[in-house]
Scaffold this motif. Structure first.
Motif, PDB file in Angstrom:
ATOM      1  N   CYS A  98       0.885  -1.266   0.055  1.00 32.73           N
ATOM      2  CA  CYS A  98       0.127  -0.117   0.146  1.00 32.73           C
ATOM      3  C   CYS A  98       0.788   1.265   0.136  1.00 32.73           C
ATOM      4  CB  CYS A  98      -0.738   0.128   1.327  1.00 32.73           C
ATOM      5  SG  CYS A  98       0.107  -0.274   2.810  1.00 32.73           S
ATOM      6  N   ASP A  99       2.156   0.986   0.362  1.00 34.12           N
ATOM      7  CA  ASP A  99       2.939   2.180   0.444  1.00 34.12           C
ATOM      8  C   ASP A  99       3.973   2.225  -0.562  1.00 34.12           C
ATOM      9  OD1 ASP A  99       4.525   3.942   1.887  1.00 34.12           O
ATOM     10  OD2 ASP A  99       5.130   2.650   3.688  1.00 34.12           O
ATOM     11  N   CYS A 114      -4.903  -5.698   6.830  1.00 35.44           N
ATOM     12  CA  CYS A 114      -6.481  -4.995   6.578  1.00 35.44           C
ATOM     13  C   CYS A 114      -7.016  -6.023   5.615  1.00 35.44           C
ATOM     14  CB  CYS A 114      -6.093  -3.697   5.731  1.00 35.44           C
ATOM     15  SG  CYS A 114      -5.122  -4.097   4.494  1.00 35.44           S
ATOM     16  N   SER A 161      -3.931   9.637   5.210  1.00 32.24           N
ATOM     17  CA  SER A 161      -2.615   9.040   4.719  1.00 32.24           C
ATOM     18  C   SER A 161      -2.487   9.538   3.347  1.00 32.24           C
ATOM     19  CB  SER A 161      -2.148   7.714   5.149  1.00 32.24           C
ATOM     20  OG  SER A 161      -0.892   7.341   4.544  1.00 32.24           O
ATOM     21  N   LYS A 198      -0.308   7.971   1.658  1.00 34.61           N
ATOM     22  CA  LYS A 198       0.391   6.563   1.109  1.00 34.61           C
ATOM     23  C   LYS A 198      -0.671   6.015  -0.076  1.00 34.61           C
ATOM     24  CE  LYS A 198       3.022   5.308   5.122  1.00 34.61           C
ATOM     25  NZ  LYS A 198       4.315   5.728   4.467  1.00 34.61           N
ATOM     26  N   GLN A 204      -3.458   3.602   0.802  1.00 34.09           N
ATOM     27  CA  GLN A 204      -4.280   4.206   2.250  1.00 34.09           C
ATOM     28  C   GLN A 204      -4.874   5.356   1.881  1.00 34.09           C
ATOM     29  OE1 GLN A 204      -1.624   4.021   5.934  1.00 34.09           O
ATOM     30  NE2 GLN A 204      -0.347   2.194   5.023  1.00 34.09           N
ATOM     31  N   ALA A 209      -6.487   5.765   7.334  1.00 36.31           N
ATOM     32  CA  ALA A 209      -5.658   5.035   6.712  1.00 36.31           C
ATOM     33  C   ALA A 209      -5.486   3.573   7.395  1.00 36.31           C
ATOM     34  CB  ALA A 209      -4.217   5.796   6.955  1.00 36.31           C
ATOM     35  N   CYS A 210      -4.047   3.166   7.370  1.00 37.91           N
ATOM     36  CA  CYS A 210      -3.893   1.562   7.829  1.00 37.91           C
ATOM     37  C   CYS A 210      -4.693   1.419   9.214  1.00 37.91           C
ATOM     38  CB  CYS A 210      -2.380   1.538   7.715  1.00 37.91           C
ATOM     39  SG  CYS A 210      -1.959  -0.209   8.648  1.00 37.91           S
TER      40      CYS A 210
END
Ligand code: SF4
Length: 269
Positions: free
Chosen positions: A11-12, A106, A184, A186, A189, A234-235
């Motif tokens: 995700c990043d 997640c 976020s 990212k 996310q 976000a996460c």
């Protein structure tokens, strides 16, 4: 050019950085494709955790025999997945039918799909975050086995303590008047739609809400700000693992709905 920042998952993806550096290709190590849209080509390069498979298979067989689990679900993170097919074979020789699947912090869909086929689950990996997520996702028992140390952990007390902690955060948040909503940037996310939905929900209950964005959301960025509650979009790990670093409760969206009386507490999972 190697990215020196911490990276938490696929995700990043470092899309902005790749753009600035005019990179022709992103090579992302250690995570599988999270379906993040990218204009750049991306290669997901696996990083395998190594462990003594025969020893771990023996330990799993011992655990399963003790519990009469002759059909067992093995949940694991991507780093351990390549060894799992071999593990399934080793366990079959010991008359244990094992099904191995990948879990993400997640996303536990794969273990949920397995539930009707197995007697119980083992999470193979380090830490308790994913194992706890599995235990919340399925009704059957989950044990955490660290393949390096062979330590086994039951999750009952962690589940109860985590549940108690979330209920306590939700009840404190019921009194909150001002909310900081965390977004976020990212790529996998980023969820501005959810953040705006949270803002609308909070404001419609006569309270105040403000949006904050950052790439890496850290509690210390909000240290001097006076908010009664944080809402994480976000996460989910931010609300679970990092909430103790924040001075006020940190809720995920469904927990916010419970705090604002839009969802019943019984629906909490
Ligand atoms: S749990 Fe968090 S870090 Fe892991 S894939 Fe999901 S959003 Fe990314």
């Amino acid at each position: 050019v190697a990215n020196a920042e911490p990276c938490f998952g696929a995700c990043d993806l470092a899309l902005k950085e790749a753009e600035m550096l005019n990179a022709g290709l992103i090579v992302h190590f250690g995570h599988s494709d999270f379906r993040v849209k990218s204009k750049k080509s991306v290669i997901y390069w696996p990083v395998e955790a190594r462990f003594d498979e025969a020893r771990v298979a023996e330990k799993i067989a011992e655990i399963c025999r003790e519990r009469n689990w002759f059909r067992t679900g093995l949940g694991t993170t991507i780093q351990y997945l390549p060894a799992m097919k071999k593990m399934e074979k080793l366990l079959a020789e010991k008359e244990i039918k094992a099904y191995s699947v990948q879990v993400l912090g997640c996303n536990y869909t794969a273990v949920k799909k397995l539930e009707s086929k197995v007697d119980g689950f083992l999470f193979l990996g380090d830490g308790l975050f994913h194992a706890l997520g599995m235990q919340f996702a399925v009704g059957k028992k989950v044990l955490a086995l660290n393949p390096q140390t062979l330590t086994v952990k039951e999750l009952n007390s962690e589940k109860d303590s985590y549940y108690g902690q979330r209920i306590s955060q939700i009840s404190i948040a019921k009194q909150a008047r001002t909310f900081a909503i965390l977004v976020s940037t990212k790529p996998g996310q980023f969820n501005i739609t959810l953040a705006l939905k949270a803002k609308q929900l909070i404001e419609s209950s006569g309270r105040k809400a403000f949006l904050f964005y950052a790439n890496f959301l850290k509690a210390e960025f909000f240290a001097g700000l006076q908010f009664d509650c944080f809402v994480n979009t976000a996460c989910p790990r931010i609300a679970i693992d990092d909430s103790s670093q924040f001075a006020k409760p940190v809720l995920n969206f469904k927990e916010l709905e419970i705090a604002l009386g839009k969802r019943r507490l019984e629906e909490f999972k």
